[in-house]
Design a protein around this motif. Structure first.
Motif, mmCIF file in Angstrom:
data_model
loop_
_atom_site.group_PDB
_atom_site.id
_atom_site.type_symbol
_atom_site.label_atom_id
_atom_site.label_comp_id
_atom_site.label_asym_id
_atom_site.label_seq_id
_atom_site.Cartn_x
_atom_site.Cartn_y
_atom_site.Cartn_z
ATOM 1 N N MET A 1 -34.533 6.988 -25.039
ATOM 2 C CA MET A 1 -34.431 8.378 -25.481
ATOM 3 C C MET A 1 -34.916 8.546 -26.923
ATOM 4 N N PRO B 1 -38.752 11.997 -26.421
ATOM 5 C CA PRO B 1 -37.881 13.179 -26.426
ATOM 6 C C PRO B 1 -37.648 13.671 -24.992
ATOM 7 N N ALA B 2 -36.591 14.410 -24.780
ATOM 8 C CA ALA B 2 -36.186 14.839 -23.433
ATOM 9 C C ALA B 2 -37.314 15.447 -22.594
ATOM 10 N N LEU C 1 -32.187 8.042 -13.814
ATOM 11 C CA LEU C 1 -32.410 9.293 -14.528
ATOM 12 C C LEU C 1 -33.149 10.232 -13.598
ATOM 13 N N GLY D 1 -27.440 16.786 -18.503
ATOM 14 C CA GLY D 1 -27.947 17.236 -19.787
ATOM 15 C C GLY D 1 -29.058 18.246 -19.611
ATOM 16 N N ALA E 1 -35.105 14.059 -13.400
ATOM 17 C CA ALA E 1 -35.628 15.266 -14.047
ATOM 18 C C ALA E 1 -35.021 16.470 -13.337
ATOM 19 N N PHE F 1 -25.248 16.519 -23.696
ATOM 20 C CA PHE F 1 -24.878 16.379 -22.292
ATOM 21 C C PHE F 1 -23.441 16.849 -22.099
ATOM 22 N N LEU G 1 -32.168 16.887 -17.711
ATOM 23 C CA LEU G 1 -32.048 15.476 -17.359
ATOM 24 C C LEU G 1 -30.631 15.147 -16.881
ATOM 25 N N LEU H 1 -39.549 12.689 -21.570
ATOM 26 C CA LEU H 1 -38.837 11.789 -20.674
ATOM 27 C C LEU H 1 -38.819 12.360 -19.258
ATOM 28 N N SER H 2 -38.561 13.648 -19.125
ATOM 29 C CA SER H 2 -38.572 14.281 -17.802
ATOM 30 C C SER H 2 -39.943 14.162 -17.153
ATOM 31 N N LEU I 1 -24.471 10.258 -25.159
ATOM 32 C CA LEU I 1 -25.125 11.361 -24.453
ATOM 33 C C LEU I 1 -24.412 12.684 -24.740
ATOM 34 N N SER J 1 -26.526 14.122 -27.732
ATOM 35 C CA SER J 1 -27.680 14.633 -26.987
ATOM 36 C C SER J 1 -27.405 15.889 -26.167
#
Length: 146
Positions: free
Chosen positions: A124, A128-129, A69, A48, A71, A28, A51, A132-133, A22, A26
């Motif tokens: 992931m 993509p972020a 996780l 991150g 958002a 984070f 996220l 994902l959110s 992460l 990514s």
């Protein structure tokens, strides 16, 4: 030092290593140590872009490892959260059994961290972020509607 205290320290060390992708890949921040009202054990929080990833060890009567996780909006406020196992299955990455939580002993507790990190990495890569959110928000909304 007691065995429980040793496991708590070992959990954090192993979690930081297992989820290091992460930070390294990514974007984070370095993990923060946490103690939660919902957790009777140690945890690490990875923050991150959009996220948050929480890795916790509930060391109560039925010990388990839980990864969730959340958002995070542009204002830094967490809007919704979901546990990794449900989100992983809902995204079509595999069955919830790929993300087991039960951790009745030291060996299984540390093994769960690798399993959760592998599942999160797969999730992931699949989403993509930003997607994902949005998936977290939709998944959490479905969970609360039940």
């Amino acid at each position: 030092m007691s065995r429980a205290r040793d496991l708590r320290a070992e959990f954090r060390t192993k979690a930081a290593a297992a989820f290091s992708f992460l930070v390294e890949e990514s974007g984070f921040a370095q993990p923060e140590m946490t103690e939660s009202l919902f957790s009777t054990g140690p945890g690490l929080l990875f923050r991150g872009p959009g996220l948050d990833v929480d890795v916790m060890f509930h060391d109560g009567r039925e010990p388990q490892v839980v990864t969730s996780l959340a958002a995070v909006g542009p204002d830094g406020v967490r809007s919704r959260w979901a546990e990794l196992d449900g989100l992983y299955a809902a995204a079509g990455c595999g069955p919830v059994q790929d993300v087991p939580g039960q951790a009745p002993n030291r060996r299984s507790t540390l093994k769960r961290l690798d399993q959760h990190a592998t599942a999160l990495r797969r999730l992931m890569a699949h989403l993509p972020a930003p997607e994902l959110s949005q998936s977290i928000i939709r998944f959490a909304a479905l969970r609360w509607e039940r």
